[in-house]
Design a protein around this motif. Structure first.
Motif, PDB file in Angstrom:
ATOM      1  N   SER A 152       7.229  98.906  56.013  1.00 24.18           N
ATOM      2  CA  SER A 152       6.521  99.938  55.250  1.00 24.18           C
ATOM      3  C   SER A 152       7.508 100.825  54.492  1.00 24.18           C
ATOM      4  O   SER A 152       7.240 101.221  53.356  1.00 24.18           O
ATOM      5  N   ASP A 153       8.670 101.090  55.087  1.00 23.58           N
ATOM      6  CA  ASP A 153       9.677 101.887  54.375  1.00 23.58           C
ATOM      7  C   ASP A 153      10.132 101.180  53.093  1.00 23.58           C
ATOM      8  O   ASP A 153      10.192 101.783  52.027  1.00 23.58           O
ATOM      9  N   ALA A 154      10.439  99.896  53.238  1.00 25.62           N
ATOM     10  CA  ALA A 154      10.925  99.161  52.064  1.00 25.62           C
ATOM     11  C   ALA A 154       9.851  99.112  50.987  1.00 25.62           C
ATOM     12  O   ALA A 154      10.149  99.229  49.791  1.00 25.62           O
ATOM     13  N   LYS A 201      14.674  99.697  64.746  1.00 29.55           N
ATOM     14  CA  LYS A 201      13.754  98.606  64.438  1.00 29.55           C
ATOM     15  C   LYS A 201      14.257  97.733  63.286  1.00 29.55           C
ATOM     16  O   LYS A 201      14.348  96.510  63.410  1.00 29.55           O
ATOM     17  N   SER A 202      14.559  98.380  62.168  1.00 24.31           N
ATOM     18  CA  SER A 202      14.934  97.602  60.984  1.00 24.31           C
ATOM     19  C   SER A 202      16.243  96.860  61.214  1.00 24.31           C
ATOM     20  O   SER A 202      16.416  95.722  60.745  1.00 24.31           O
ATOM     21  N   THR A 203      17.142  97.479  61.939  1.00 19.72           N
ATOM     22  CA  THR A 203      18.425  96.838  62.228  1.00 19.72           C
ATOM     23  C   THR A 203      18.212  95.583  63.080  1.00 19.72           C
ATOM     24  O   THR A 203      18.774  94.513  62.808  1.00 19.72           O
ATOM     25  N   VAL A 212       6.481  92.859  61.509  1.00 26.71           N
ATOM     26  CA  VAL A 212       5.900  94.056  60.900  1.00 26.71           C
ATOM     27  C   VAL A 212       6.733  95.265  61.311  1.00 26.71           C
ATOM     28  O   VAL A 212       6.721  95.691  62.464  1.00 26.71           O
ATOM     29  N   ASP A 213       7.477  95.791  60.344  1.00 23.58           N
ATOM     30  CA  ASP A 213       8.396  96.893  60.611  1.00 23.58           C
ATOM     31  C   ASP A 213       7.778  98.210  60.131  1.00 23.58           C
ATOM     32  O   ASP A 213       7.954  98.623  58.980  1.00 23.58           O
ATOM     33  N   THR A 214       6.996  98.808  61.023  1.00 23.43           N
ATOM     34  CA  THR A 214       6.419 100.129  60.791  1.00 23.43           C
ATOM     35  C   THR A 214       6.650 100.904  62.088  1.00 23.43           C
ATOM     36  O   THR A 214       7.293 100.387  62.994  1.00 23.43           O
TER      37      THR A 214
HETATM   38 MG    MG Z   1      13.334 101.198  59.633  1.00 24.44          MG
END
Ligand code: MG
Ligand code: GDP
Length: 509
Positions: free
Chosen positions: A35-37, A19-21, A75-77
């Motif tokens: 949410s991770d960041a 996802k984040s990539t 939204v990256d969760t």
């Molecule tokens: Mg991620």
């Protein structure tokens, strides 16, 4: 895969699904809220679950703020919490943003391998649950009203979603290549497409409209640079704006805005094939006969490359400042009507007297005559009268607006053509397209931020179709399909020849 833009883009996928990539590949860092960041920002690191409440509180604030401003937010969760999804969707929808879910159907083995390689892997059982839920979530998303896109694996087919990842391969690259999404403006469903109008003998073409002249110490060099670059790029012509004071939509009152017919004379002397004309000359500035004289002279000096755009004029301030009369709207449209008729009369062969609808001339002795048929473009989309004037006297009408608006204007123009007994395909439709063209997403939004003044970024971006060259080309395709013959492309940040080169891919059709 086409994702509307702007949109609220919800990523849905297990840990390690990419996802984040993917978000980093396709969006600007400031458009992605993770949410991770945020756990790392308010807590000890991305895996600090004790920081989750704080992290989500900030995340919600960011989603709220960006949605309200009509800006894209990714939204990256995990995307698996139905309650949170509902809240974000409500925010986006109340702001008129499309809600898009991008599901990462990365093979389980790949996620497990990537997870295991992390500093702090998610427990295997937790990852297993996530993978299971991602498999089931698609129907939920659709029921909730998300526009669902699937990325990764062999997952383009809905049928493969339900089955566990069949690939036993852990070689990640083959299994997880993500297709590049093409960002498109949220499609508006509007009027039915009008049947295609022939776009004249010349076929679809793009000209460059120049509205700003940041030419520094060397005006003629600057103009030459622009013209040679435009010719080289394959633009069909150059159109100059005609104003007495630079208009606030474009620049500051003390920015140079040259007299266009004089300037076009200088451009005519350059070794190019460019068509040259105005978009548009207000009928209020000069007696129509003088416009006829200037345009005919330009046509002769340029070897038949002149065109003449005439409009009603709209800005009172410049008229007052230059001692030029500024009649009422009706009066100005009357002047436009009479000007068009006068131009036709003076450009016609012979010298005989002219007695027409609004215009009577004791003779029509206008030498030099235009080399050929000097195209007359009537500027403005006024449906009652301006388009009528175009149908009566024009070779073209120039309008502004999105595809739906343009289609509607085409329909109105055709009705006027029918009513005045003019063949529909004799009057071309041209569109002035003031476009922000960026080299990539980041460059595009940097330009929007620089140009927008006090206008909201999302509004400015939408109004000027901010995007990359390919997106503009596609948009122009749709205008041409709708029956537009010529697009006049104006760059609000045209600084010099390099800007013409950077949009060269839009020039040749
Ligand atoms: Mg991620
Ligand atoms: P997330 O947990 O869903 O956000 O997954 P990440 O985006 O953090 O990706 C997890 C790991 O997989 C990272 O080390 C990425 O470099 C790698 N990765 C993500 N997408 C791809 C891809 O498309 N191809 C390859 N080869 N590696 C990827």
């Amino acid at each position: 895969m086409q994702i509307p833009d702007p949109a609220l883009v919800l990523l849905v996928g297990a840990a390690g699904s990419g996802k984040s990539t993917w978000a980093a590949e396709h969006y600007r860092p400031t458009e992605v809220v993770s949410s991770d960041a945020l756990r790392a920002l308010v807590g000890s690191g991305t895996a600090d679950l004790d920081a989750s409440n704080d992290a989500f509180e900030i995340l919600d604030r960011v989603v709220t703020g960006r949605s309200r401003r009509g800006l894209t937010v990714v939204v990256d969760t995990l995307g698996l919490d139905a309650q949170r999804r509902a809240a974000w969707a409500a925010l986006a929808r109340s702001a008129g943003l499309p809600t898009v879910a991008v599901v990462f159907d990365t093979p389980a083995a790949v996620c497990r391998a990537r997870n295991a390689a992390r500093d702090r892997p998610v427990p295997a059982s937790v990852l297993g649950t996530q993978l299971q839920r991602v498999r089931d979530v698609r129907t939920e998303l659709e029921a909730e009203g998300w526009e669902v896109h699937v990325v990764g694996g062999e997952a383009s087919e809905p049928s493969s979603l339900g089955s566990p990842a069949s690939s036993s391969s852990t070689g990640s690259s083959a299994a997880t290549t993500t297709p590049l999404p093409t960002m498109v403006k949220a499609a508006k469903t509007g009027a039915q497409p009008s049947p295609v109008l022939p776009s004249g003998a010349h076929g679809p073409r793009v000209m460059l409209q120049i509205s700003r002249f940041p030419w520094g110490e060397h005006p003629l060099d600057w103009l030459r640079g622009i013209a040679l670059a435009a010719d080289e790029a394959g633009f069909a012509g150059l159109a100059l704006m005609d104003h007495l004071i630079q208009i606030p939509q474009v620049g500051r009152a003390w920015d140079p805005i040259p007299e266009p017919w004089v300037t076009l004379g200088a451009l005519a002397a350059l070794p190019t094939d460019l068509l040259l004309g105005t978009l548009c000359t207000p009928a209020t500035y000069r007696p129509a006969g003088i416009i006829a004289k200037a345009a005919a002279t330009l046509d002769v000096l340029s070897g038949g490359r002149a065109f003449c755009g005439v409009g009603a004029g709209w800005w009172e301030r410049e008229h007052s400042a230059f001692g030029v009369g500024f009649p009422s709207t009706t009066g100005r449209v009357d002047e436009l009507d009479a000007a068009a008729e006068t131009l036709r009369a003076l450009w016609a062969p012979g010298t005989k007297a002219y007695n027409g609808e609004r215009v009577s001339l004791p003779e029509t002795t206008c030498y030099p005559r235009p080399v050929g048929s000097l195209p007359l473009i009537i500027g403005g989309g006024g449906e009652q009268r301006t388009l009528r004037i175009a149908a009566t006297w024009g070779d073209a009408c120039n309008v502004q607006g999105d595809l739906d608006v343009v289609r509607h204007k085409i329909d109105v123009l055709r009705r006027h053509c029918d009513e005045v007994g003019r063949p529909r395909d004799e009057v071309e439709v041209t569109v002035l397209d003031v476009a922000v063209v960026g080299s990539d997403r980041d460059d595009t939004w940097t330009r929007v931020e620089r140009l927008r003044g006090r206008t909201k970024a999302a509004v400015y971006a939408a109004r000027h179709h901010a995007g990359e060259v390919a997106a503009h080309r596609e948009r122009h395709d749709r205008l041409f399909e709708a029956g537009v013959g010529t697009v006049f492309l104006a760059l609000p940040d045209l600084a010099g020849a390099r800007d013409v080169e950077r949009v060269a891919a839009l020039a040749r059709r």
